[in-house]
Motif scaffolding. Structure first.
Motif, PDB file in Angstrom:
ATOM      1  N   PHE A 551       0.808  -1.212   0.000  1.00 31.03           N
ATOM      2  CA  PHE A 551       0.000   0.000   0.000  1.00 31.03           C
ATOM      3  C   PHE A 551       0.847   1.270   0.000  1.00 31.03           C
ATOM      4  N   GLN A 552       2.164   1.120   0.000  1.00 28.55           N
ATOM      5  CA  GLN A 552       3.038   2.297   0.075  1.00 28.55           C
ATOM      6  C   GLN A 552       2.936   3.221  -1.136  1.00 28.55           C
ATOM      7  N   PRO A 553       2.658   2.694  -2.352  1.00 32.95           N
ATOM      8  CA  PRO A 553       2.565   3.613  -3.490  1.00 32.95           C
ATOM      9  C   PRO A 553       1.528   4.710  -3.291  1.00 32.95           C
ATOM     10  N   ALA A 554       0.435   4.395  -2.561  1.00 32.34           N
ATOM     11  CA  ALA A 554      -0.630   5.384  -2.375  1.00 32.34           C
ATOM     12  C   ALA A 554      -0.229   6.488  -1.407  1.00 32.34           C
ATOM     13  N   THR A 555       0.786   6.235  -0.558  1.00 31.10           N
ATOM     14  CA  THR A 555       1.160   7.221   0.462  1.00 31.10           C
ATOM     15  C   THR A 555       2.541   7.819   0.229  1.00 31.10           C
ATOM     16  N   ALA A 556       3.504   6.986  -0.159  1.00 31.50           N
ATOM     17  CA  ALA A 556       4.889   7.474  -0.304  1.00 31.50           C
ATOM     18  C   ALA A 556       5.420   7.338  -1.721  1.00 31.50           C
ATOM     19  N   GLY A 557       4.613   6.769  -2.611  1.00 28.07           N
ATOM     20  CA  GLY A 557       5.050   6.626  -3.992  1.00 28.07           C
ATOM     21  C   GLY A 557       5.640   5.259  -4.289  1.00 28.07           C
ATOM     22  N   GLY A 595       1.082  -7.519  -5.993  1.00 24.27           N
ATOM     23  CA  GLY A 595       0.027  -6.656  -5.481  1.00 24.27           C
ATOM     24  C   GLY A 595       0.450  -5.210  -5.415  1.00 24.27           C
ATOM     25  N   MET A 596       1.720  -4.974  -5.073  1.00 22.96           N
ATOM     26  CA  MET A 596       2.243  -3.609  -5.014  1.00 22.96           C
ATOM     27  C   MET A 596       2.153  -2.939  -6.382  1.00 22.96           C
ATOM     28  N   TYR A 597       2.578  -3.641  -7.425  1.00 23.18           N
ATOM     29  CA  TYR A 597       2.522  -3.059  -8.772  1.00 23.18           C
ATOM     30  C   TYR A 597       1.077  -2.907  -9.243  1.00 23.18           C
ATOM     31  N   MET A 598       0.233  -3.850  -8.882  1.00 21.29           N
ATOM     32  CA  MET A 598      -1.166  -3.790  -9.307  1.00 21.29           C
ATOM     33  C   MET A 598      -1.844  -2.555  -8.740  1.00 21.29           C
ATOM     34  N   LEU A 599      -1.647  -2.296  -7.436  1.00 20.49           N
ATOM     35  CA  LEU A 599      -2.290  -1.140  -6.818  1.00 20.49           C
ATOM     36  C   LEU A 599      -1.606   0.168  -7.201  1.00 20.49           C
ATOM     37  N   ALA A 600      -0.370   0.070  -7.703  1.00 21.48           N
ATOM     38  CA  ALA A 600       0.319   1.273  -8.203  1.00 21.48           C
ATOM     39  C   ALA A 600      -0.110   1.596  -9.628  1.00 21.48           C
ATOM     40  N   GLY A 601      -0.924   0.712 -10.229  1.00 18.07           N
ATOM     41  CA  GLY A 601      -1.408   0.951 -11.578  1.00 18.07           C
ATOM     42  C   GLY A 601      -0.553   0.339 -12.659  1.00 18.07           C
ATOM     43  N   ASP A 602       0.528  -0.360 -12.319  1.00 21.16           N
ATOM     44  CA  ASP A 602       1.397  -1.008 -13.307  1.00 21.16           C
ATOM     45  C   ASP A 602       0.945  -2.456 -13.471  1.00 21.16           C
ATOM     46  N   SER A 603      -0.158  -2.645 -14.191  1.00 20.59           N
ATOM     47  CA  SER A 603      -0.754  -3.974 -14.317  1.00 20.59           C
ATOM     48  C   SER A 603       0.156  -4.947 -15.049  1.00 20.59           C
ATOM     49  N   ALA A 604       0.889  -4.468 -16.074  1.00 22.24           N
ATOM     50  CA  ALA A 604       1.781  -5.356 -16.828  1.00 22.24           C
ATOM     51  C   ALA A 604       2.868  -5.913 -15.917  1.00 22.24           C
ATOM     52  N   ARG A 605       3.420  -5.078 -15.048  1.00 19.82           N
ATOM     53  CA  ARG A 605       4.470  -5.545 -14.126  1.00 19.82           C
ATOM     54  C   ARG A 605       3.888  -6.513 -13.099  1.00 19.82           C
ATOM     55  N   ALA A 606       2.660  -6.266 -12.687  1.00 20.94           N
ATOM     56  CA  ALA A 606       2.017  -7.174 -11.734  1.00 20.94           C
ATOM     57  C   ALA A 606       1.815  -8.543 -12.371  1.00 20.94           C
ATOM     58  N   ILE A 607       1.390  -8.554 -13.629  1.00 22.35           N
ATOM     59  CA  ILE A 607       1.188  -9.831 -14.345  1.00 22.35           C
ATOM     60  C   ILE A 607       2.502 -10.603 -14.418  1.00 22.35           C
ATOM     61  N   ALA A 608       3.593  -9.878 -14.606  1.00 26.15           N
ATOM     62  CA  ALA A 608       4.906 -10.529 -14.692  1.00 26.15           C
ATOM     63  C   ALA A 608       5.262 -11.247 -13.395  1.00 26.15           C
ATOM     64  N   ASP A 609       4.723 -10.803 -12.273  1.00 28.33           N
ATOM     65  CA  ASP A 609       4.943 -11.495 -11.000  1.00 28.33           C
ATOM     66  C   ASP A 609       3.931 -12.618 -10.796  1.00 28.33           C
ATOM     67  N   PHE A 610       2.661 -12.360 -11.168  1.00 33.92           N
ATOM     68  CA  PHE A 610       1.599 -13.318 -10.870  1.00 33.92           C
ATOM     69  C   PHE A 610       1.679 -14.580 -11.730  1.00 33.92           C
TER      70      PHE A 610
END
Length: 811
Positions: A551-557, A595-610
């Protein structure tokens, strides 16, 4: 007149029966077969009859009997002799219906209402007998046995009830059987547990009087072939319940003008739940209303069950206090049975046979004996429980022993610490709601073990017991885990091992992540690191940091989040050899990174982890694979690749249904509802799956929290309207279950999430909490409203929130 003639002749019931058979034209041989007598005994009876009637043969005897009307059924018995209660019968409608069906089925002739003292066996037996009156044309008769001490007295009491006069030495039972042989009678034998010598006699009566039905009440099963054991439990104490109705009935007898407010109804429910719905205890508590207010009655019960007593003269001595009931019950146990009960008193809630056997050495035979005495109750497959008042008394007996408490609690602690570790290993790979339900049944025992280890400062074992953190996370007991670990950490002495402090901090971070206490995750995680570095639990600090990064992207980037995630991965890699097999962390770190990338809006990077996780994880982790399919589908949906997205949703939905993974099924059903024409059906399916979690595991909050989980996930991805639908669904679940305090807590959480994007709706939620919430919830809502310049007027009463008001908050 007929009775007077019989008394003058001294002719008894058996002789009348034989004379009636003679009048019907039966031979001596046929009479012998009909009455189960020998031929010589029949001849002896006929000789006695002829002598008493002053006749010489069968023909003269029959003629004189008809002249004197001896064959008339004039025993002068009323149709029943059931005692009349001074108060109306309350509740138990299901039990009454089932008992009525049993007694009138024509196939069940011996029913035992079985339960502990004070549970209401006699009142229920009398009430069902009254309702059965028309089903037994020859009568319904009540035989009280509480004051009877011998077999002969018991037989005499039955005869007296049926108005049968004794014919001679050893003949009374035969006369009873003769009287009942052709009669459709319901015989109620009350308080039989201390007269088990009577059981063979009852068996004989049932065998030789085929139209007679027996209803018995006993604290101990009769163990007769053909006996139907009707185990009587407590009165319902949930919602608009029978227990409260009984309490209020007794109170209104003492204070006719008594009227309950919503606040008083809550206290009455507390009182009924404290005594677990035991009718006698409820009645004894209510009798104090002439002296004490409801709050004081509740407080006194919490202090000691000795408060539950009365000096009413029309109560039997054995029912004038709960202690008298318990002492009477205890006196009927053998010393080994008493010791077994004392050991079992360490359990808090239900327990398994394996726990009873390993902690107390109890055999199946011992458990069967205690079940027979109604001292333990069977709660389901391999689950047993003591009524809390029984447990309290048994625990007093445990404390009287010099060595027994120490050895019992030591075994208790070791069993459940090992149990938690073993079950967590299974749960992290094969999560499903049935498994969670099985484990959650022991939650109260685990919490008791935790308290015991803290009390005796057995720190090393408590370090191992901290595995409960995994269980709390995987079972959805997040708030319970958070509260337990926070309180333990707050009171932890400086002499406690650093590993214990570190594990508590790490799990507090994980619980904060689940509860969306986002500002607390990283502080707990960072504090756990120095305490766990170099230990076997270092990976727990790593996963705590990884969860903080989500959840850090929403508060600290995002860059700050990446740095935290990198620290977590380095910590995981540096885990000492032999301690790096923590599969929770091995799987959890890459999942959190995605999950960090997904909630940061980087869906492609999240898929690369999932996607690598889905392909490479062990098939035993189906539950997590299915959840990752849902998250991966959501990412593809963001990228506009709908075909791939819905392939993941469909695959996850089908797989999760097959393996009973309700969480993944719920998430997949939600996304499918966005596409399908039957979207509302899919949405409702999701809610049904979440409700299934509540029903199966007994953890309503898990279902609600998972609904909020999906809602906050959508909220963080800026799908506000969809999130609001889920928020409302979670609140409706709580409203249906009348969980008002938890409902208010969830509303406060939602209000805080909505504040930045929908301040008006957040303010409406806070005002609702200020109006209906109490204590810290009210204070928190009031404080937030004052920051907005809104003044709150304190309420004198806190009525329940109505459904219409709740729905209006989300219009």
């Amino acid at each position: 007149m007929v009775a007077a003639i019989r008394e003058t002749l001294e002719i008894n019931t058996r002789e009348i029966e034989i004379l009636a058979l003679v009048a019907e034209g039966h031979t001596n041989q046929e009479i012998a077969a009909e009455t189960d007598l020998t031929l010589n005994t029949v001849k002896w009876y006929l000789k006695e009859i002829f002598s008493k009637m002053h006749v010489n043969n069968r023909t003269q005897a029959v003629a004189r009997a008809r002249e004197w009307n001896l064959f008339a059924d004039d025993n002068q018995l009323p149709s029943h002799n059931l005692p009349y209660a001074l108060t109306p019968f309350v509740g138990r409608e299901d039990e009454l219906q089932r008992l009525h069906e049993l007694l009138t089925s024509g196939t069940t002739r011996l029913v035992t209402i079985h339960g502990i003292g004070g549970i209401g066996k006699t009142r229920l037996a009398v009430e069902v007998a009254r309702r059965c009156h028309d089903d037994f044309p020859d009568g319904v008769y009540f035989v009280p046995l509480a004051s009877i001490q011998s077999l002969d007295e018991a037989i005499a009491s039955i005869a007296k009830t049926l108005r049968i006069t004794k014919s001679g030495q050893g003949q009374l039972l035969g006369d009873i059987i003769a009287f009942l042989r052709r009669k459709a009678v319901l015989l109620v034998m009350d308080n039989l547990e201390h007269l088990l010598k009577l059981v063979p006699t009852l068996d004989q009566l049932l065998t030789q009087a085929p139209s007679t039905t027996l209803l018995t009440t006993s604290r101990q099963a009769l163990n007769l072939h053909g006996e139907t054991l009707f185990n009587l439990g407590n009165l319902n104490t949930d919602g608009d319940h029978d227990a409260a109705a009984l309490f209020e009935q007794v109170v209104r007898i003492i204070q006719p003008s008594f009227e309950t407010t919503p606040h008083q109804q809550t206290i009455i429910t507390d009182i009924c739940q404290l005594v677990e719905g035991m009718p006698l205890a409820i009645e004894l508590a209510a009798t104090w209303i002439h002296l004490l207010p409801l709050e004081a009655i509740r407080d006194e019960i919490q202090q000691s069950f000795d408060f539950l007593s009365s000096d009413m003269s029309n109560l039997p001595h054995r029912h004038r206090s709960i202690r008298a009931v318990m002492e009477s019950t205890w006196s009927h146990l053998t010393p080994p049975q008493q010791q077994a009960m004392a050991r079992l008193s360490v359990f808090n809630g239900s327990f398994s046979y394996e726990a009873a056997q390993q902690i107390g050495g109890e055999s199946l035979f011992t458990l069967k004996q205690l079940l027979s005495h109604a001292l333990i109750q069977r709660m389901g497959p391999n689950r047993f429980e003591l009524h809390d008042l029984v447990r309290q008394y048994a625990h007093e007996q445990l404390d009287k022993d010099a060595e027994l408490p120490h050895t019992t609690y030591q075994r208790f602690a070791h069993f459940y610490v090992e149990f938690v570790s073993r079950e967590v290993d299974i749960l992290r790979f094969t999560w499903n709601i049935d498994l969670v339900a099985g484990i959650s049944a022991d939650l109260h025992n685990i919490l008791r073990v935790w308290d015991y280890l803290r009390e005796v400062q057995h720190w090393e074992l408590l370090v191992q017991a901290a595995d409960f953190g995994y269980w709390a996370d995987l079972s959805g007991w997040w708030q319970e885990g958070y509260t337990l670990f926070e309180d333990t950490l707050h009171h932890l002495p400086s002499t406690a091992p650093p590993a214990l402090r570190g594990r508590l901090l790490a799990f507090l971070a994980i619980m904060s992540y689940r509860l969306r206490l986002n500002d607390r995750i990283l502080p707990f995680a960072y504090d756990s690191r120095p305490a766990l570095e170099g230990t076997a639990y270092q990976s727990e600090a790593a996963i705590a940091l990884a969860f903080g990064a989500v959840f850090q992207p929403a508060t600290a980037g995002l860059e700050a989040a990446k740095e935290t995630m990198q620290l977590a991965e380095e910590l995981m890699k540096a885990t000492p050899a032999g301690a790096n097999q923590n599969q929770y962390a091995v799987i959890g770190l890459p999942t959190a990174r995605g999950g960090m990338y997904m909630l940061a809006g980087d869906s492609a990077r999240a898929i690369a982890d999932f996607e690598p996780l889905i392909q490479n994880m062990p098939t035993t982790t189906t539950w997590l694979i299915d959840l990752l399919r849902v998250h991966t589908g959501a990412c593809y949906l963001d990228l506009g690749q709908t075909d791939i997205a819905y392939h993941y949703f469909e695959t996850g939905y089908t797989s999760s249904l097959r393996s009973n993974q309700a969480l993944a099924a719920a998430g997949a059903a939600y996304y499918l509802s966005l596409r399908d024409n039957d979207g509302q059906f899919r949405y409702e399916t999701m809610l049904e799956r979440l409700q299934e979690i509540s029903d199966t595991t007994g953890n309503l909050l898990l279902a609600c929290r998972m609904t909020l989980y999906f809602g906050t996930y959508l909220y963080l991805r800026r799908r506000l309207e969809a999130a609001l639908h889920l928020f409302l669904s979670a609140l409706l679940m709580l409203h249906r279950q009348e969980e008002q305090s938890t409902l208010m807590a969830f509303m406060l959480q939602i209000a805080q999430w909505l504040q930045p994007v929908q301040p008006e709706r957040a303010s409406r939620l806070l005002q609702c909490i200020a109006e209906y919430g109490e204590g810290p919830l009210y204070e928190a809502a009031e404080g937030l409203l004052r920051k907005q310049g809104v003044e709150v007027t304190p309420q004198q009463t806190r009525p329940p929130l109505l459904l219409e008001q709740l729905m209006a908050l989300f219009d």
